[in-house]
Design a protein around this motif. Sequence first.
Motif: not given
Length: 399
Positions: A95-100
């Motif tokens: 889920q790194e893309g959604a958060q960053i």
Amino acid sequence: MGSTQLPTPGTDGILAEVPSAGAVSGEPAAEMVQLLGPDGKLGTDPVFSDYAKRIEPEQLRRFYADMAKIRRFDQEATALQRQGELALWVPLTGQEGAQIGSGHASQPQDYIFPTYREHGVALVRNVDLADLLRQFRGISNGGWDPRENNFHLYTLVLAAQTPHAVGYAMGIQRDQKLAEASGSTEPKAAVMAYFGDGASSEGDVHESMVFAASYNAPVVFFCQNNHWAISVPSSVQTKIPLANRAKGYGFPGIRVDGNDVIAVHAVTEWALEHAREGRGPVLIEAYTYRVGAHTTADDPTKYRESAEETEWRSKDPLDRLEKYLRAEGLADDAFFEQVKADGDELAAQVRATTLSLEVPDIRSSFANVYAEKHPLVDEELAWFEEYSAGFESDEEAAN
């Protein structure tokens, strides 16, 4: 890639058509904003390409570095829990893309209400990552001062942060009206509330959206649909795309490829501008995937197939951005080697800090229940003191 019919900031309307990316686990197909595909190639969009063009190469490198850094942190925190140094950990891998992407779209004056998995957003908001582990080590009810970075404390009670977010947004709305009346030129602010697909079934979310719509509150609801509410698939949570629920409240809803950091940033930037300019709330559904366990107390092999995980790993947000950066000549081997070294350094620092944290006297927990002394708490403390004294007596007898 198809047409996007979306109101630009300053107009009213609902999202209609955007490129479709299919469905998983029986969930109906839905239209979805995607700019950077799994192959690392950048597409176009009638609305959001303009927002993507604002992103400078240095920002793209920062996106990648932050995604890699928070993944390395996540791995270290998981290891710490497995070694008995944390009581629990909530992984974010996948889920790194959604958060960053969403975190970088926010401005310093915006206020963020996370759940318990927004470690990447915390990184972007400059929260000390070691402080995140205080709560999971069981030595603090929080770990940081929310006022320093406009990043609220984690909320472990499912969806409880969403009413708080709307209330805060309504407060911002009133403060800004007073400020404008006095001639203030301070930048306008908005609120962003994070929650998952499982939390979307809670009444708190429904009530929050009712209030947000009724009062035109400057709040962006950011739902990370990672497909699993512990062991319950999103197809059980909803029979329609979650973004479509916004139509029932009368404000825009957008589904975006949550593994596409560029698209997430573009959509979130648009949504926050929409909210700040007084056009009301927006719901973003970041269509992503929890690659690992819900928490370290969970075993996902009991309820989902490994083939599903393999399919989603091919859509990894780091891999696709790395492909793009290399293809466009925006990053080389030296850059990626440095990113890895920085991640290892962060992990070592976090581990050392965590192991050095002092465990407070448990009696402080009794003192912090209420602002003033309470007879029931005093009674429970007296029982604890008596219980503890029993162990001391046993030790004296043994000696």
